[in-house]
Design a protein around this motif. Sequence first.
Motif, PDB file in Angstrom:
ATOM      1  N   PRO A   1       3.169  11.334 -31.261  1.00 32.75           N
ATOM      2  CA  PRO A   1       4.109  11.808 -32.531  1.00 32.75           C
ATOM      3  C   PRO A   1       4.972  10.517 -32.954  1.00 32.75           C
ATOM      4  CG  PRO A   1       4.226  13.230 -30.914  1.00 32.75           C
ATOM      5  CD  PRO A   1       3.633  12.204 -30.270  1.00 32.75           C
ATOM      6  N   GLY A   2       5.032  10.670 -34.349  1.00 34.14           N
ATOM      7  CA  GLY A   2       5.589   9.433 -35.109  1.00 34.14           C
ATOM      8  C   GLY A   2       7.368   9.404 -34.487  1.00 34.14           C
ATOM      9  N   PRO A   3       7.961  10.352 -34.346  1.00 33.35           N
ATOM     10  CA  PRO A   3       9.491  10.144 -33.812  1.00 33.35           C
ATOM     11  C   PRO A   3       9.462   9.576 -32.621  1.00 33.35           C
ATOM     12  CG  PRO A   3       9.109  12.310 -35.069  1.00 33.35           C
ATOM     13  CD  PRO A   3       7.584  11.735 -34.782  1.00 33.35           C
ATOM     14  N   VAL A   4       8.320   9.780 -31.525  1.00 34.66           N
ATOM     15  CA  VAL A   4       8.295   9.483 -30.301  1.00 34.66           C
ATOM     16  C   VAL A   4       7.941   7.964 -30.188  1.00 34.66           C
ATOM     17  CG1 VAL A   4       7.097   9.400 -28.161  1.00 34.66           C
ATOM     18  CG2 VAL A   4       7.599  11.440 -29.114  1.00 34.66           C
ATOM     19  N   ALA A   5       7.067   7.513 -31.246  1.00 30.00           N
ATOM     20  CA  ALA A   5       6.859   6.213 -31.305  1.00 30.00           C
ATOM     21  C   ALA A   5       8.223   5.287 -31.845  1.00 30.00           C
ATOM     22  CB  ALA A   5       5.601   5.804 -32.385  1.00 30.00           C
ATOM     23  N   ILE A   6       8.810   5.915 -32.721  1.00 29.42           N
ATOM     24  CA  ILE A   6      10.119   5.455 -33.131  1.00 29.42           C
ATOM     25  C   ILE A   6      11.090   5.080 -31.922  1.00 29.42           C
ATOM     26  CG2 ILE A   6      12.034   5.397 -34.527  1.00 29.42           C
ATOM     27  CD1 ILE A   6      10.226   6.892 -36.653  1.00 29.42           C
TER      28      ILE A   6
ATOM     29  N   LYS B   1      -1.308  12.113 -21.441  1.00 30.41           N
ATOM     30  CA  LYS B   1      -2.178  12.665 -22.458  1.00 30.41           C
ATOM     31  C   LYS B   1      -2.144  11.827 -23.567  1.00 30.41           C
ATOM     32  CE  LYS B   1      -2.945  17.640 -21.435  1.00 30.41           C
ATOM     33  NZ  LYS B   1      -3.012  18.938 -22.011  1.00 30.41           N
ATOM     34  N   TRP B   2      -0.997  11.131 -23.805  1.00 31.33           N
ATOM     35  CA  TRP B   2      -0.746  10.228 -25.024  1.00 31.33           C
ATOM     36  C   TRP B   2      -1.562   8.764 -24.347  1.00 31.33           C
ATOM     37  CZ3 TRP B   2       5.163  11.094 -25.535  1.00 31.33           C
ATOM     38  CH2 TRP B   2       5.311  12.174 -26.354  1.00 31.33           C
ATOM     39  N   GLU B   3      -1.345   8.505 -23.236  1.00 34.10           N
ATOM     40  CA  GLU B   3      -1.423   7.209 -22.614  1.00 34.10           C
ATOM     41  C   GLU B   3      -3.108   7.205 -22.581  1.00 34.10           C
ATOM     42  OE1 GLU B   3       2.410   5.918 -20.038  1.00 34.10           O
ATOM     43  OE2 GLU B   3       0.456   6.879 -19.066  1.00 34.10           O
TER      44      GLU B   3
ATOM     45  N   MET C   1       1.321   4.368 -32.969  1.00 33.68           N
ATOM     46  CA  MET C   1       1.332   3.877 -31.693  1.00 33.68           C
ATOM     47  C   MET C   1       0.214   4.240 -30.869  1.00 33.68           C
ATOM     48  SD  MET C   1       4.623   3.839 -28.870  1.00 33.68           S
ATOM     49  CE  MET C   1       5.551   2.339 -29.361  1.00 33.68           C
ATOM     50  N   THR C   2      -0.432   3.379 -30.107  1.00 32.97           N
ATOM     51  CA  THR C   2      -1.421   3.764 -29.141  1.00 32.97           C
ATOM     52  C   THR C   2      -1.107   4.127 -28.036  1.00 32.97           C
ATOM     53  OG1 THR C   2      -1.914   1.683 -28.274  1.00 32.97           O
ATOM     54  CG2 THR C   2      -3.002   2.157 -30.527  1.00 32.97           C
ATOM     55  N   GLY C   3      -2.026   4.854 -27.289  1.00 33.65           N
ATOM     56  CA  GLY C   3      -1.655   5.251 -25.817  1.00 33.65           C
ATOM     57  C   GLY C   3      -1.448   4.040 -24.705  1.00 33.65           C
ATOM     58  N   ALA C   4      -2.365   2.901 -24.992  1.00 37.49           N
ATOM     59  CA  ALA C   4      -2.089   1.874 -24.255  1.00 37.49           C
ATOM     60  C   ALA C   4      -0.798   1.146 -24.517  1.00 37.49           C
ATOM     61  CB  ALA C   4      -3.123   0.722 -24.749  1.00 37.49           C
ATOM     62  N   GLU C   5      -0.221   1.156 -25.902  1.00 39.33           N
ATOM     63  CA  GLU C   5       1.014   0.681 -25.848  1.00 39.33           C
ATOM     64  C   GLU C   5       2.125   1.527 -25.256  1.00 39.33           C
ATOM     65  OE1 GLU C   5       0.587  -1.186 -30.444  1.00 39.33           O
ATOM     66  OE2 GLU C   5       0.601   1.102 -30.382  1.00 39.33           O
ATOM     67  N   VAL C   6       2.138   2.847 -25.405  1.00 35.64           N
ATOM     68  CA  VAL C   6       2.912   3.754 -24.496  1.00 35.64           C
ATOM     69  C   VAL C   6       2.938   3.293 -23.122  1.00 35.64           C
ATOM     70  CG1 VAL C   6       3.510   6.064 -23.976  1.00 35.64           C
ATOM     71  CG2 VAL C   6       2.794   5.803 -26.072  1.00 35.64           C
TER      72      VAL C   6
END
Length: 70
Positions: A43-48, A34-36, A1-6
């Motif tokens: 992190p993978g679990p966050v994306a899930i 920071k992710w965005e 997952m990208t920052g833009a997707e978050v």
Amino acid sequence: MTGAEVLAARATLSLSAEELAGLVGVSGARTIYKWEHGDRAVPGPVAIIITALLESAAMREYFGVSLSVI
């Protein structure tokens, strides 16, 4: 997952950075920013969790969030 997707997911779910941080179990809004902005990988679990919130009405109900109607 990208920052833009978050960022897009946060808008779709009508969540502040602080609210999303609480849902995914990180220390605060700064981590979300920071992710965005691409300063840190999501992190993978966050994306899930984010994906599940977007795709599952049951998950949204459990966490008490809803989709934005634009």
